[in-house]
Design an enzyme around this catalytic site. Sequence first.
Site, PDB file in Angstrom:
ATOM      1  N   ASP A  82       1.033  -1.464  -0.032  1.00 49.83           N
ATOM      2  CA  ASP A  82      -0.008  -0.085   0.137  1.00 49.83           C
ATOM      3  C   ASP A  82       0.801   1.209   0.014  1.00 49.83           C
ATOM      4  O   ASP A  82       1.938   1.450   1.076  1.00 49.83           O
ATOM      5  CB  ASP A  82      -0.845  -0.233   1.172  1.00 49.83           C
ATOM      6  N   HIS A 180      -7.512  10.204   4.618  1.00 50.27           N
ATOM      7  CA  HIS A 180      -6.826   8.985   5.145  1.00 50.27           C
ATOM      8  C   HIS A 180      -6.917   9.423   6.649  1.00 50.27           C
ATOM      9  O   HIS A 180      -6.856  10.423   7.294  1.00 50.27           O
ATOM     10  CB  HIS A 180      -5.221   8.757   4.965  1.00 50.27           C
ATOM     11  N   GLY A 181      -7.179   8.254   7.597  1.00 53.41           N
ATOM     12  CA  GLY A 181      -7.255   8.447   9.061  1.00 53.41           C
ATOM     13  C   GLY A 181      -8.565   9.029   9.648  1.00 53.41           C
ATOM     14  O   GLY A 181      -9.374   8.889   8.809  1.00 53.41           O
ATOM     15  N   GLY A 209      -8.969   5.605   1.965  1.00 54.43           N
ATOM     16  CA  GLY A 209      -9.515   6.602   3.267  1.00 54.43           C
ATOM     17  C   GLY A 209     -10.885   6.161   3.582  1.00 54.43           C
ATOM     18  O   GLY A 209     -11.574   7.189   3.802  1.00 54.43           O
ATOM     19  N   VAL A 231      -9.266   0.057   3.972  1.00 51.53           N
ATOM     20  CA  VAL A 231      -9.498   0.257   5.089  1.00 51.53           C
ATOM     21  C   VAL A 231      -8.616  -0.214   6.185  1.00 51.53           C
ATOM     22  O   VAL A 231      -7.785  -1.174   6.390  1.00 51.53           O
ATOM     23  CB  VAL A 231     -10.997  -0.745   5.608  1.00 51.53           C
ATOM     24  N   ASN A 232      -8.134   1.092   7.022  1.00 50.30           N
ATOM     25  CA  ASN A 232      -7.114   0.588   7.961  1.00 50.30           C
ATOM     26  C   ASN A 232      -7.668   1.176   9.324  1.00 50.30           C
ATOM     27  O   ASN A 232      -7.844   0.285  10.427  1.00 50.30           O
ATOM     28  CB  ASN A 232      -6.009   1.323   7.563  1.00 50.30           C
TER      29      ASN A 232
END
Length: 286
Positions: A82, A180-181, A209, A231-232
């Site tokens: 990624d 992101h985040g 994101g 997805v993180n």
Amino acid sequence: MNLVPMSEILNEANKKGYAVGGFNINNLEFLQGIIEAAEEVKAPLILQTSEGAMKYIGRYYVTGMVEAATRDIEIPVALHLDHGGSFEKAMECIRLGYSSVMFDGSHYSFEKNIELTKKVVEAAHSVGVSVEAELGQLGGTEDDITVEEEDATFTKPEEAVEFVDRTGVDALAVAIGTAHGVYEGDPELDFERLSEINEKTEVPLVLHGASGVTDNDVRKAVTLGINKVNVNTNFQQAFSAKVRELMDNDPELYDPRKYCGPGREAIKEKVKEKIDVLGSGNKAVN
Ligand code: 13P
């Protein structure tokens, strides 16, 4: 490792109109939670590591763990880099056995992004590895990379067509309003832009994101051409909330199995919810 190229998974999703999770792993519990969930609901899966996660876990631990996790699986799984920042990083991952790499040249000029992405595509394709690239720039923070809101730029449909034609990428990450985040406020996605990019290009499109995006908006994005959803943060939040709850309830708790195990279960549940939204459940059956 028992892996397939990412393009195999995404071309199928593109043909049938669903999206596959590009789910980030941060440690063993993430890998186990994600792969167990995907296996149980028979969903194809793209496991991915950021450069930061590779550094944290250790590159040979990543491939060792993924080799163990994929030994007896029945679902198609790709292992993907990624946001690879350089040609060298992409080549390192290919040599390690990754079946897909992202080269993120989105912060370069259009021409430079094309030149560098093309070089990665030529090398990766010669050994059957897929490539994702990004055009336009997302705001927010991932690992050590922060893009300020004023520097974020949306993907231009005409440029997307030229970029895909000239680079030969297998998947294109588009910037349509996500970040992101953790979000400040609700993201407003530019669905018209997404739809235009989708009409003009053939490749599977990627939404980065996705953690702060509502389920309804993710579903809508999938109907408009998104075939991979990254997805993180949501999984990190699920894991941490469970660990925090257990620690708060029992300050004497010291055995990591007693909080990491439930943390892993929390990730697993969240992964199943995401797969349900993406529509990829039961797509790994022949
Ligand atoms: P989130 O951390 O917002 O889920 O985004 C993940 C991502 O896009 C990885 O590339």
